[in-house]
Design a protein around this motif. Structure first.
Motif, PDB file in Angstrom:
ATOM      1  N   GLY A 115      41.344  39.028  31.160  1.00  0.00           N
ATOM      2  CA  GLY A 115      41.727  40.328  31.702  1.00  0.00           C
ATOM      3  C   GLY A 115      42.574  40.189  32.953  1.00  0.00           C
ATOM      4  O   GLY A 115      42.887  39.084  33.385  1.00  0.00           O
ATOM      5  N   THR A 116      42.932  41.333  33.541  1.00  0.00           N
ATOM      6  CA  THR A 116      43.752  41.290  34.751  1.00  0.00           C
ATOM      7  C   THR A 116      42.954  40.723  35.921  1.00  0.00           C
ATOM      8  O   THR A 116      43.518  40.328  36.924  1.00  0.00           O
ATOM      9  N   ASP A 117      41.606  40.691  35.786  1.00  0.00           N
ATOM     10  CA  ASP A 117      40.788  40.109  36.858  1.00  0.00           C
ATOM     11  C   ASP A 117      40.630  38.602  36.664  1.00  0.00           C
ATOM     12  O   ASP A 117      40.045  37.927  37.497  1.00  0.00           O
ATOM     13  N   GLN A 118      41.172  38.077  35.559  1.00  0.00           N
ATOM     14  CA  GLN A 118      41.087  36.655  35.234  1.00  0.00           C
ATOM     15  C   GLN A 118      39.660  36.123  35.317  1.00  0.00           C
ATOM     16  O   GLN A 118      39.443  34.963  35.668  1.00  0.00           O
ATOM     17  N   GLY A 119      38.710  36.987  35.022  1.00  0.00           N
ATOM     18  CA  GLY A 119      37.323  36.534  34.933  1.00  0.00           C
ATOM     19  C   GLY A 119      36.730  36.048  36.240  1.00  0.00           C
ATOM     20  O   GLY A 119      35.915  35.124  36.248  1.00  0.00           O
ATOM     21  N   LYS A 120      37.111  36.676  37.356  1.00  0.00           N
ATOM     22  CA  LYS A 120      36.596  36.207  38.649  1.00  0.00           C
ATOM     23  C   LYS A 120      35.076  36.267  38.706  1.00  0.00           C
ATOM     24  O   LYS A 120      34.436  35.430  39.318  1.00  0.00           O
ATOM     25  N   MET A 121      34.502  37.307  38.057  1.00  0.00           N
ATOM     26  CA  MET A 121      33.051  37.455  38.090  1.00  0.00           C
ATOM     27  C   MET A 121      32.365  36.618  37.018  1.00  0.00           C
ATOM     28  O   MET A 121      31.350  35.991  37.271  1.00  0.00           O
ATOM     29  N   GLY A 122      32.923  36.631  35.817  1.00  0.00           N
ATOM     30  CA  GLY A 122      32.169  36.137  34.664  1.00  0.00           C
ATOM     31  C   GLY A 122      32.476  34.736  34.182  1.00  0.00           C
ATOM     32  O   GLY A 122      31.688  34.151  33.448  1.00  0.00           O
ATOM     33  N   ASN A 123      33.631  34.180  34.587  1.00  0.00           N
ATOM     34  CA  ASN A 123      34.061  32.911  33.988  1.00  0.00           C
ATOM     35  C   ASN A 123      33.028  31.794  34.095  1.00  0.00           C
ATOM     36  O   ASN A 123      32.726  31.125  33.120  1.00  0.00           O
ATOM     37  N   GLY A 142      36.152  32.682  50.897  1.00  0.00           N
ATOM     38  CA  GLY A 142      34.902  33.348  50.582  1.00  0.00           C
ATOM     39  C   GLY A 142      34.339  32.978  49.228  1.00  0.00           C
ATOM     40  O   GLY A 142      34.693  31.953  48.644  1.00  0.00           O
ATOM     41  N   ALA A 143      33.443  33.813  48.759  1.00  0.00           N
ATOM     42  CA  ALA A 143      32.768  33.552  47.487  1.00  0.00           C
ATOM     43  C   ALA A 143      32.592  34.872  46.746  1.00  0.00           C
ATOM     44  O   ALA A 143      32.647  35.940  47.343  1.00  0.00           O
ATOM     45  N   ILE A 144      32.439  34.748  45.447  1.00  0.00           N
ATOM     46  CA  ILE A 144      32.236  35.933  44.609  1.00  0.00           C
ATOM     47  C   ILE A 144      30.862  35.839  43.970  1.00  0.00           C
ATOM     48  O   ILE A 144      30.485  34.802  43.428  1.00  0.00           O
ATOM     49  N   GLU A 145      30.140  36.946  44.061  1.00  0.00           N
ATOM     50  CA  GLU A 145      28.780  36.945  43.540  1.00  0.00           C
ATOM     51  C   GLU A 145      28.788  36.953  42.014  1.00  0.00           C
ATOM     52  O   GLU A 145      29.670  37.535  41.389  1.00  0.00           O
ATOM     53  N   ARG A 146      27.790  36.273  41.443  1.00  0.00           N
ATOM     54  CA  ARG A 146      27.696  36.196  39.980  1.00  0.00           C
ATOM     55  C   ARG A 146      26.735  37.245  39.449  1.00  0.00           C
ATOM     56  O   ARG A 146      25.715  37.514  40.077  1.00  0.00           O
ATOM     57  N   PRO A 147      27.018  37.779  38.287  1.00  0.00           N
ATOM     58  CA  PRO A 147      26.047  38.665  37.636  1.00  0.00           C
ATOM     59  C   PRO A 147      25.001  37.839  36.891  1.00  0.00           C
ATOM     60  O   PRO A 147      25.104  36.620  36.824  1.00  0.00           O
ATOM     61  N   LEU A 148      23.993  38.486  36.344  1.00  0.00           N
ATOM     62  CA  LEU A 148      22.997  37.807  35.505  1.00  0.00           C
ATOM     63  C   LEU A 148      23.040  38.425  34.117  1.00  0.00           C
ATOM     64  O   LEU A 148      23.569  39.516  33.914  1.00  0.00           O
ATOM     65  N   LEU A 149      22.477  37.712  33.166  1.00  0.00           N
ATOM     66  CA  LEU A 149      22.580  38.138  31.771  1.00  0.00           C
ATOM     67  C   LEU A 149      21.259  38.677  31.242  1.00  0.00           C
ATOM     68  O   LEU A 149      20.213  38.040  31.411  1.00  0.00           O
ATOM     69  N   TYR A 150      21.313  39.839  30.660  1.00  0.00           N
ATOM     70  CA  TYR A 150      20.169  40.465  29.988  1.00  0.00           C
ATOM     71  C   TYR A 150      20.773  41.570  29.131  1.00  0.00           C
ATOM     72  O   TYR A 150      21.964  41.877  29.248  1.00  0.00           O
ATOM     73  N   LYS A 151      19.973  42.155  28.277  1.00  0.00           N
ATOM     74  CA  LYS A 151      20.495  43.158  27.353  1.00  0.00           C
ATOM     75  C   LYS A 151      21.030  44.371  28.121  1.00  0.00           C
ATOM     76  O   LYS A 151      20.384  44.853  29.038  1.00  0.00           O
ATOM     77  N   ASN A 152      22.196  44.830  27.720  1.00  0.00           N
ATOM     78  CA  ASN A 152      22.844  46.008  28.337  1.00  0.00           C
ATOM     79  C   ASN A 152      23.133  45.818  29.824  1.00  0.00           C
ATOM     80  O   ASN A 152      23.005  46.752  30.612  1.00  0.00           O
ATOM     81  N   ASN A 153      23.524  44.615  30.178  1.00  0.00           N
ATOM     82  CA  ASN A 153      23.777  44.351  31.605  1.00  0.00           C
ATOM     83  C   ASN A 153      25.065  44.990  32.094  1.00  0.00           C
ATOM     84  O   ASN A 153      25.497  44.739  33.209  1.00  0.00           O
ATOM     85  N   ASP A 154      25.721  45.804  31.234  1.00  0.00           N
ATOM     86  CA  ASP A 154      26.972  46.443  31.646  1.00  0.00           C
ATOM     87  C   ASP A 154      26.777  47.923  31.941  1.00  0.00           C
ATOM     88  O   ASP A 154      27.755  48.636  32.150  1.00  0.00           O
ATOM     89  N   LEU A 155      25.547  48.411  31.956  1.00  0.00           N
ATOM     90  CA  LEU A 155      25.352  49.853  32.161  1.00  0.00           C
ATOM     91  C   LEU A 155      25.844  50.286  33.544  1.00  0.00           C
ATOM     92  O   LEU A 155      25.653  49.571  34.531  1.00  0.00           O
ATOM     93  N   PRO A 156      26.443  51.464  33.630  1.00  0.00           N
ATOM     94  CA  PRO A 156      26.779  51.995  34.952  1.00  0.00           C
ATOM     95  C   PRO A 156      25.513  52.107  35.796  1.00  0.00           C
ATOM     96  O   PRO A 156      24.444  52.424  35.268  1.00  0.00           O
TER      97      PRO A 156
END
Ligand SMILES: [Zn+2]
Lengths: 995, 102
Positions: A551-559, A292-306
């Protein structure tokens, strides 16, 4: 190819959420209810729990962002007490009644903890913060270290031993399919139908992969129905093994794979005899990666908000779990898959705005849909900022073109898709080097690896049609490679849809503020900028400096996003920048699973001699020597170890004593070339050793260094018994076999290990003969007829034995070999006979003291692989008349040096002082540190027989330094004066053993 | 974990074997005739090729026999297995293969 009876209902419990069956669970101490079919993550979302933890470094509130193994935020500790397990992704745990979970990173009262102290220094910690901040002043380091240790790590380890069972299993198959989504299921079905042996693994509890979250039609069936039907058929095939809940975490050479199956999630009490986790060691002929594949996030200010989630996860929570996530949603996507989430959000009743950086397309199949559903699509637009305090409340959108318009949209959910990264971990573990595909905007498999195929999303083929077809094709190819004839399964058609290509972009230069790349480790764009500004160029170094992917996720999303950002800053292409190294395990594996059954008594083999129970009943303290358990000493009531050893030593020298020497290695050597072989392997000559005689021998490596020693006896014509050190038995046999098989195959000689066959009793002391003659009447034990270093056969206590007149204590001694099964009676008879002379049993400690008094070496204690026989002062045993293994090396420039470390005795100025073994020796006690070390203590004991301490040491040029004073320098700075002496402290003429 | 074809027992897991390093190093017939450098070469210097390496293996947890294997150190593919005293595979077969597979 029969279709088994279909029992389609609840083939996969939880494929559809069953809202009638409720489950109670606790999260961070609060009680909630979920339903059968929920994961912990879906249950939390259904309960409106938005904040699931704090970020590792900055303590920012974080929410669930995904629905799979890539989850960086919803990391929990499950269970309690001895079976608790940290670092579990809430997205991968099926809810069960009574589940109790806590965030591994909730901090103290979610608002204050130690890291808040660190934050006082500055608002945020830059990369390298620990190195830069805590290196000075040096004196404060212990304080810093304690602080860092308290705040480091995720979760808690159990405080007591895990009571559960874990195990491992070896499995073989023709075709291993990794991943149970549409591509993997399609491949497994194709392979299974042809009768091949198939194993298919799926890391999630349920089959179906991404398809579970998508209400599509596959081969005329709903996706759920299709999954159920395929699983049902696979279950009916007896050569197909289905392993759900089983994460394939490592790929090794020759198609060897390791997978960990979770049979019972942490926190659930497991039935008696069942195992919690099982490691599968799978050897396959062909392997299909459908990961399969893992979706990527995008970058913008405060992109970590719940409240910000990956678009695919939004779809899954709506479709699979029937959760209403939002009333006002914004979708930010650079590819078509974001539109699927938009459709799902609209169906679930939300108002939706789509922000798409791509230009509006004439062929956009979503245009009509958006008109009908009043969905606003903003093309050529970017989100530059998310706003909100506890969760996302609005987003700032910038549109390029006329005057760079800026909008603010209120929302309660932001669904994001930056494209998809094929999961290439297994390909990379196998040595594959992924290639960056500009058009698809992602890394894809490059050169084929023999026996491996990547299919579906893992191959960068994201459409359902492609997944299904590649599954069939890969199945057929693998079958062909395994020698099966394949038949194509029934037509597998899916409507193929035209997608508008992705616009891969990584960040907007003008977006400021906190833009998080790695949510678990709080790595920001600014951190990568700082690393590049400070001169880091290699992505491997940037990764380590910024902790990207640590991290324990080894950066699957962000690397990949981080690498792309670094590439941009370095003004390089992504291929030029490259990826960091992928390393197993794919997801964390518990130590329990890795250890399996190799715990407790099964941790290692314990070897016991024939006399073990006697030793136990006579109060022996034991010592581990390799795998052997040997008596160390036999304390009597109220005796300390030193008192017991002193008594044993005195008895052995003045009366009679016996030791269990069964652990000595024994090798039976037979054949017409036995003597030739012994001559080559030992330093001394063996040609003149007559039957009935024994001789001490020394064995060297080809480098001239002492390797082993022992006594070898000529039992008869062409028949010898070699003894080795306890620890060297297997090594010496292997060594001899190697020379025989690879270098001298023409020699007719055979080796058999007889260590376990013969039990060995060594009786020594002035009264050894008087004791032994009571139980051995047929053999004349007088020195005249049975001299030192000779061998006789004789009956002892009614049992046939081999008797050797040898001694490791320097006393008159007999060593008796007796069949281990009949040995106890012989031991008992000698013990009885010795009573009138005050016989004692002694252990390894007394044996060591007695031999050290005589200056006898122990290979591996007084030698360390860098010591020649010359260094030991044993020139007398080195033959000048023949070649032997290691001889030439004794003439090398380095081995001839006169300042080599040589074996000497040491006598302390204070006779009561016993030196520590391993202590370093110096010539000048006043030399400032670091002092010049001239040697070290190898053996050191209190000798009750001599009435003072004795020690052996290796000292530079020691043979020329007898009588000189040198010093021991202890770790605490103390110096102890010692005098170099002969290494023989007792009976230097060797009279006692000959009597 | 390799799969290794023991010439006596057949195909077994690597865990049953132990590797003895470079093969075809013959012990000099008269060591005294060698100078220190040549003796050190025999003793210490070993090949470390990128490509096919001829090495000794022993089926230590099985039949206990030593044999030779030609292994590609890049792909870990075992090109051939042959008994002690037998000729190694033809040099043509020992050429390094490209890194990305066969
Ligand atoms: Zn074998």
């Amino acid at each position: 190819m029969s279709t088994p009876n279909a029992t389609t209902s609840h083939l996969q419990e939880g494929l559809t959420v069953n809202s009638s069956r409720r489950l109670n669970f606790k999260f961070n101490g609060r009680s909630y209810q979920g339903v059968v079919g929920d994961t912990l993550a879906s249950a939390l979302l259904a309960n409106g729990v938005i904040v699931v933890g704090r970020s590792f470094k900055y303590r920012r509130r974080r929410g669930i962002v995904s629905d799979g193994a890539e989850e960086p935020n919803a990391i929990v500790q499950l269970g309690s007490g001895a079976t608790t397990v940290p670092n579990i992704r809430a997205t991968q745990v099926m809810l069960y009644e009574g589940l109790e979970a806590t965030s591994v990173n909730k901090g103290y009262s979610l608002d204050f903890d130690l890291r808040a102290i660190i934050r006082l220094a500055g608002r945020f910690m830059p990369p390298g913060f620990y190195y830069k901040t805590f290196m000075s002043p040096k004196k404060l380091w212990p304080f810093y270290e304690r602080l860092i240790r308290l705040s480091a790590g995720l979760g808690e380890i159990p405080k007591s031993p895990d009571p559960d069972l874990y195990d491992s299993i070896n499995a073989h198959c023709d075709i291993l399919v990794v991943g149970g989504g549409i591509a993997g299921l399609s491949a497994a079905l194709t392979a299974g139908l042809a009768g091949a042996r198939v194993i298919i693994t799926e890391q999630q509890p349920l089959w179906g992969g991404a398809l579970l979250g998508r209400p599509e039609t596959v081969v005329g069936l709903s996706s759920k129905k299709w999954i159920e039907q395929v699983i049902d058929r696979l279950k009916g095939m007896k050569e197909v093994k289905l392993l759900p809940n089983c994460c394939l975490f490592g790929a090794y050479d020759h198609h060897f794979y390791t997978a960990c199956e979770t049979r019972y999630p942490p926190g659930i009490t497991i039935p008696e005899g069942e195992v919690r986790e099982r490691v599968w060691k799978i050897r396959a002929r062909q392997v299909i990666h459908a990961t399969g594949a893992i979706e990527r996030p995008l970058l913008y200010k405060n992109n970590d908000l719940p409240g910000i989630m990956l678009a695919g996860a939004v779809s899954a929570y709506i479709n699979r779990w029937d959760i209403t996530l939002s009333r006002h949603a914004v979708v930010f996507t650079n590819n078509d898959s974001g539109y699927r989430a938009a459709c799902d959000l609209v169906r679930s009743g939300a108002s939706v705005v789509v922000v798409d950086p791509r230009a509006a397309s004439e062929t956009n199949r979503y245009a009509k849909w958006s008109d009908q559903n009043r969905v606003e699509i903003l093309n050529q637009s970017w989100i530059t900022e998310a706003r909100g305090t506890l969760r996302v409340r609005s987003v700032i959108v910038k549109r390029s073109g006329e005057g760079n318009q800026q909008f603010e949209f209120t929302c309660d959910l932001l669904a994001v898709s930056g494209g998809w990264n094929p999961v290439l971990h297994l390909y990379a573990y196998s040595g594959g080097k992924p290639l960056f595909d500009e058009q698809r905007g992602c890394f894809v498999p490059n050169a084929k690896i023999e026996g491996q195929q990547q299919i579906g999303a893992a191959n960068g083929s994201f459409s359902l049609a492609a997944c299904l077809n590649e599954g069939v094709e890969a199945g057929i190819h693998a079958l062909f490679e395994c020698g099966y004839s394949a038949s194509v399964p029934e037509t597998t058609e899916i409507e193929s849809v035209e997608e508008q290509p992705i616009l891969p972009f990584w960040r907007l230069a003008e977006s400021g503020g906190e833009q998080f790349i790695d949510l678990q480790n709080d790595t920001k764009v600014a951190d990568i900028e700082l690393a590049v500004a400070e001169g880091y160029r290699s992505i491997e170094h940037i990764k380590r400096y910024t902790l990207l992917g640590f991290g324990t996720d080894q950066g699957k999303m962000g690397n990949i996003v981080g690498m792309a950002v670094a590439a941009g800053l370095l003004k390089q292409t992504i291929p030029e920048t490259g990826t960091t190294t992928f390393r197993p395990p794919y997801t964390p594996v518990t130590f329990g699973a890795i250890a399996g059954r190799h715990v407790g008594p099964l941790f290692d083999t314990v070897r016991k001699t024939a006399f073990h129970s006697w030793h136990c009943s006579h109060g022996a303290e034991f010592e581990d020597v390799g795998q052997w358990r040997r008596p160390w000493y036999y304390p009597r009531e109220g005796e300390t170890m030193q008192q017991a050893v002193n008594r044993e030593c005195l008895t052995a020298r003045n009366q009679v004593a016996m030791i269990d020497a069964s652990t000595l290695g024994k090798i039976d050597i037979q054949g017409p070339d036995a003597v030739t072989f012994l001559d080559r392997i030992y330093t001394n000559g063996w040609g003149n050793l007559k039957p009935g005689r024994c001789r001490y021998g020394l064995m060297l490596g080809e480098d001239g260094m002492v390797m082993d020693d022992g006594v070898t006896t000529c039992l008869g014509p062409n028949h010898y018994l070699m003894t080795t050190t306890t620890g060297g038995a297997a090594r010496v046999l292997g060594w001899m076999e190697r020379w025989l098989q690879t270098e001298w195959p023409e020699l007719k000689v055979y080796f058999t290990s007889v260590t376990d066959h013969w039990a060995t009793i060594s009786v020594s002391g002035p009264f050894a003969r008087k004791t032994f003659e009571q139980v051995c009447e047929q053999v004349d034990l007088s020195s005249a007829s049975f001299p030192f270093l000779s061998f006789r056969e004789g009956v002892v206590a009614g049992v046939p034995t081999r008797i050797f007149r040898i001694s490791f204590s320097g006393e008159l001694g007999f060593e008796i070999n007796v069949n281990a099964n009949a040995a106890q009676g012989v031991w008992d008879a000698i013990w009885e006979a010795g009573q009138e002379y005050g016989i004692t049993a002694y252990g390894t400690e007394t044996m060591h003291v007695l031999r050290a008094e005589k200056g006898f070496i122990i290979v591996g204690q007084d030698t360390d692989g860098s010591v020649t026989p010359i260094d030991l002062g044993m020139n007398w045993i080195v033959s000048k008349k023949k070649d032997f293994i290691g001889r030439r090396s004794l003439a090398r420039a380095d081995t001839k040096r006169e300042d080599r470390k040589q074996l000497v005795g040491l006598l302390t100025s204070d006779p009561a002082r016993v030196l520590p073994e391993g202590a370093q020796l110096v010539a000048n006690p006043d030399e400032p540190l670091p002092a010049t070390m001239i040697g070290h203590v190898t053996s050191s004991y209190w000798s009750e027989n001599i009435g003072r301490s004795i020690a052996l040491a290796l000292v530079r040029g020691g043979h020329q330094k007898e009588g000189q004073r040198i010093y021991v320098r202890n770790r605490d700075g103390e110096t102890i004066a010692v005098n170099i002496s002969s290494s023989v402290f007792f009976d230097p003429e060797g009279e006692r053993q000959n009597v | 974990m390799f799969l290794i074809e023991c010439p006596w027992c057949g195909r077994r897991d690597q865990g049953e074997f132990s590797c003895g390093g470079e093969a075809h190093i013959v012990r000099p017939a008269s060591p005294d005739d060698l100078d220190d450098e040549s003796w050190a070469d025999y003793l210490f210097n070993r090949k470390n090729p990128k490509g096919v390496h001829l090495e000794q293996w022993v089926h230590i947890q099985g039949c206990g026999r030593w044999f030779n294997a030609a292994r590609n150190t890049v792909s870990n593919k075992i090109v051939s297995v042959y008994k002690v005293g037998e000729e190694p595979p033809h040099p043509e077969k020992r050429k390094p293969v490209p890194e990305s597979g066969q």
